[in-house]
Design an enzyme around this catalytic site. Structure first.
Site: not given
Length: 151
Positions: A78, A80, A106, A109
């Site tokens: 992801h 992040e 999410c 993260c």
């Protein structure tokens, strides 16, 4: 023409970072900032040197996995995660920083953001993950949707 706020400025940069994404489902960008200086950026895509989903297709799409579920069935990191990893690779301290993200993080993260010592998350788009919201609240990490709260 009016000058953008710092949050608007960094979110616009975050949107540009997201254009580098190689994900077929969602293009996400992240920018980590401290004292109005960019420390690291990230977008969602396969680990460095691996084949991108753009080239081989999306396993989650093939399996019909809904958004917000079964993150482990994706070959990509992801945005992040990539931003936090880039800071670590380059020896950049991010404790006490702010992360700008094109979408609400999410839960995976969120846990990384909390442990990295990032104190504030500013995002612009929703993501279906209630647990992440609960963890941010419990951890005392400020969560702001751009256009609401501070700028």
């Amino acid at each position: 023409m009016s000058r953008p706020s710092w949050s608007e400025y960094f979110m616009e940069i975050t949107r540009v970072v997201a254009t580098r994404s190689t994900c077929l489902r969602r293009k996400v960008g992240a920018v980590i900032v401290k004292d109005n200086r960019i420390l690291a950026t990230g977008y969602n895509g396969a680990p460095a040197g691996l084949t991108h989903c753009l080239e081989i297709g999306c396993l989650r799409e093939k399996l019909g996995v809904p958004s917000g579920q079964r993150h482990e069935l994706c070959r990509a990191l992801h945005a992040e995660q990539n931003a936090i990893i880039q800071a670590a690779v380059h020896g950049t301290a991010i404790k006490g920083s702010v992360i700008y993200v094109t979408n609400q993080p999410c839960v995976m993260c969120t846990k990384m953001i909390v442990n990295a010592g990032i104190q504030k998350v500013i995002y612009s788009g929703d993501y279906p993950d209630q647990l992440s919201l609960e963890i941010f609240q419990e951890a005392g990490v400020e969560l702001v949707r751009l256009g609401q709260g501070q700028s």
